[in-house]
Motif scaffolding. Structure first.
Motif, PDB file in Angstrom:
ATOM      1  N   GLU A 229      -3.102  -5.070  -9.804  1.00  0.00           N
ATOM      2  CA  GLU A 229      -2.888  -3.596  -8.943  1.00  0.00           C
ATOM      3  C   GLU A 229      -2.529  -3.439  -7.505  1.00  0.00           C
TER       4      GLU A 229
ATOM      5  N   LEU B  17     -11.472   5.332  -3.450  1.00  0.00           N
ATOM      6  CA  LEU B  17      -9.894   4.612  -3.793  1.00  0.00           C
ATOM      7  C   LEU B  17      -9.465   5.337  -5.619  1.00  0.00           C
ATOM      8  N   GLU B  18      -8.524   4.505  -5.461  1.00  0.00           N
ATOM      9  CA  GLU B  18      -7.458   4.899  -6.340  1.00  0.00           C
ATOM     10  C   GLU B  18      -7.104   2.998  -6.643  1.00  0.00           C
ATOM     11  N   ILE B  19      -6.561   2.177  -7.283  1.00  0.00           N
ATOM     12  CA  ILE B  19      -5.978   1.064  -6.706  1.00  0.00           C
ATOM     13  C   ILE B  19      -4.992   1.173  -8.440  1.00  0.00           C
TER      14      ILE B  19
ATOM     15  N   VAL C 111      -7.992  -5.751   0.052  1.00  0.00           N
ATOM     16  CA  VAL C 111      -7.752  -4.015   0.353  1.00  0.00           C
ATOM     17  C   VAL C 111      -9.171  -4.348   1.720  1.00  0.00           C
TER      18      VAL C 111
ATOM     19  N   VAL D 134      -3.770  -3.077   2.887  1.00  0.00           N
ATOM     20  CA  VAL D 134      -3.746  -4.130   1.795  1.00  0.00           C
ATOM     21  C   VAL D 134      -3.464  -5.411   1.955  1.00  0.00           C
TER      22      VAL D 134
ATOM     23  N   HIS E  50     -11.328   2.560 -10.003  1.00  0.00           N
ATOM     24  CA  HIS E  50     -11.771   3.586  -9.037  1.00  0.00           C
ATOM     25  C   HIS E  50     -12.852   3.096  -8.226  1.00  0.00           C
TER      26      HIS E  50
ATOM     27  N   CYS F  18       0.690  -1.119  -0.598  1.00  0.00           N
ATOM     28  CA  CYS F  18       0.168   0.053  -0.003  1.00  0.00           C
ATOM     29  C   CYS F  18       0.863   1.475  -0.268  1.00  0.00           C
TER      30      CYS F  18
ATOM     31  N   VAL G  83      -2.973   1.816  -3.082  1.00  0.00           N
ATOM     32  CA  VAL G  83      -4.006   2.280  -2.768  1.00  0.00           C
ATOM     33  C   VAL G  83      -3.287   3.124  -2.602  1.00  0.00           C
TER      34      VAL G  83
END
Ligand code: AHR
Length: 524
Positions: free
Chosen positions: A469, A521-523, A509, A504, A446, A21, A472
């Motif tokens: 991915e 969240l942006e992953i 997550v 994470v 997202h 993370c 985060v």
């Protein structure tokens, strides 16, 4: 679309391992005893979330146009051609994709030719729907198109069916869109604009079952066919025509229009549904948990209505040729004490932010059929994103939701399954958690999450399948009280901040959603 049982459809081999993370820099196994599990099928996305779902609506009503956008060229408030610079900058910040104008009910008594030419020579009119004030027509077609150009947004123009004529609407299209020599194109040039603007989106009337003429569905369907016939395509510009749709749960209206209007003549069919209790709207900020629960209950009920309207459309149009255009939605409360009842000015609290986030999550989920939506209204009216007063401007919690959610514009919707815990009040329950996920053009995922429970944080575990991915990060909008809001005195009471309660590990997550919060969240 939700998958009924994604566990059955996806082999374990699709499960991903999220390694680290970027915010906390550690990895660890998933915690035990999580309340909520969301499975996101990152390799299953097919539908695009049209950015036009994040559209806006601005009517000649109260201080939406006048004082909201328009201050005039002589104003000391910083402006470009009479349009406030602060408002333009704020709306550019959320990538406003389209703007619907001039109404609303106002559209069906607006005569566009009154709003062109030298401002001093424009006739005045009474705005009978909204406060009976004098409309001086200083903001007209050229000013609106200039506004759209400054905003970098697509205009959505709603024509007058209720008190106008086929010729009037046909000429408006010609004025805006025809390149060659013609009476309307020449008039446009006389008024200082050489090139056509090429406006694509046209609403053919507004609420024609009510303020737009009190028509029956059958009568309106026939009128639509006449009006739409004479809204011509000029040059390469193919019009996208939107039929004036139903009120809330009037399914007969949707059915009649789907039956009686040839689908080749109608690109979109609209729907208006406000979150309100018409008999007892209540205050925007003075409320307890009972009213909080009630507003969120009404907001969630709109999902059933959307699904039923969509089901009717599916029946008549299984190939999905006609889009659902949800072009008026939002909260509607009593006006603020001491303000003009006809101006529909209401404050905007964290409760409104939750309504916006819940609704947008659902519109994303139904993006296969819903291609456009417009929250009502952008500035100083109903569920506004912006308040202005003289030279002052403040952004509402609803604005901040649109800012956080702009990552979903034109992204691929990722199907998910979610088993929400209940939010219980006085023996009644609502699903506490809502979620939506998408993957953008750069491959970034997202996830927007909402916890409407005003008293309890909720732990959520996101199982993201079919992606690899690794990092985060996130933002959160939350508040100290249910009715927290921004004001000119305290403009930053409710603003997004970095979200750190995310961990994470082992393909999961884990997020701790605080009470009454919106997290994106942006992953990647
Ligand atoms: O948004 C305010 C009004 O609500 C609009 O003018 C009308 O279309 C609807 O009834």
């Amino acid at each position: 679309m939700y998958l009924e049982d994604p566990m059955k459809k996806l082999p374990n081999a699709f499960a991903i391992t999220l390694l680290s993370c970027c915010m906390t820099g550690w990895s660890q196994p998933a915690r035990e005893g999580l309340q909520t599990r969301i499975i996101i099928n990152a390799d299953q996305g097919q539908e695009t979330i049209s950015r036009h779902i994040y559209g806006h609506f601005s009517e000649h009503l109260g201080h939406c146009i006048y004082g909201g956008y328009w201050v005039g060229t002589d104003s000391e408030i910083p402006n470009t051609n009479g349009i406030r610079n602060d408002v333009v900058e704020a709306l550019r910040g959320i990538h406003i994709p389209n703007l619907r104008w001039p109404g609303g009910c106002f559209a069906d008594e607006y005569h566009w030719m009154d709003g062109i030419g030298p401002a001093s020579a424009r006739p005045k009119m009474v705005n009978t729907h909204w406060g009976g004030v004098t409309e001086d027509n200083s903001f007209g077609t050229h000013e609106f198109m200039d506004l759209c150009e400054q905003l970098g947004t697509e205009p959505v123009i709603c024509g007058n069916v209720g008190s106008g004529s086929v010729q009037e609407m046909s000429q408006w299209v010609e004025y805006l869109n025809f390149e060659g020599i013609s009476p309307m194109a020449d008039l446009r040039r006389v008024n200082g604009r050489e090139d056509p603007w090429g406006v694509k989106f046209w609403g053919v009337g507004n609420e024609n079952w009510g303020c737009g003429g009190n028509m029956t569905a059958e009568f309106y369907a026939d009128q639509y066919r006449r009006y739409a016939t004479f809204c011509r395509n000029y040059g390469g510009n193919r019009l996208y025509k939107i039929a004036g749709g139903a009120n809330s749960e009037d399914y007969n209206w949707t059915e009649t229009l789907m039956k009686n209007i040839p689908h080749r003549m109608m690109d979109g069919l609209s729907l208006h549904y406000y979150t309100t209790n018409w008999g007892n709207k209540g205050s925007a900020t003075q409320f307890g948990e009972e009213q909080y629960f009630e507003v969120l209950r009404r907001c969630l009920r709109i999902r059933e209505a959307l699904d039923r309207h969509i089901a009717i459309m599916e029946r008549y149009d299984p190939d999905n040729n006609v889009d659902l255009v949800f072009d008026e939605w939002g909260t509607w409360y009593d006006v603020e004490p001491g303000t003009n009842p006809g101006f529909l000015f209401q404050q905007n609290s964290m409760r409104d932010a939750l309504v916006a986030a819940l609704t947008l999550n659902y519109l994303n989920d139904r993006c296969e059929r819903i291609k456009m939506a417009n929250i009502a209204q952008t500035i100083n009216v109903l569920q506004a994103l912006i308040f202005t007063e003289g030279e002052k401007m403040v952004l509402t919690p609803t604005y901040h939701v649109y800012d956080l959610y702009k990552v979903h514009h034109d992204a691929t919707m990722l199907p998910l399954s979610l088993d929400s815990p209940d939010y219980t009040f006085s023996g009644r329950t609502l699903p506490a958690v809502s979620a939506s996920a998408s993957r953008d053009e750069h491959g970034v995922i997202h996830v927007s999450l909402v916890n409407i429970d005003p008293g309890k944080p909720i732990s959520v575990s996101l199982d993201i399948r079919g992606a690899d991915e690794k990092t985060v990060k996130g933002k959160i909008l939350e508040s100290s009280e249910m009715n927290s809001h921004n004001s000119f005195e305290n403009p930053t009471e409710v603003v997004p901040v970095d979200f750190r309660d995310v961990k994470v590990g082992k393909g999961i997550v884990e997020v701790n959603l605080p009470a009454r919060s919106v997290v994106v969240l942006e992953i990647s």
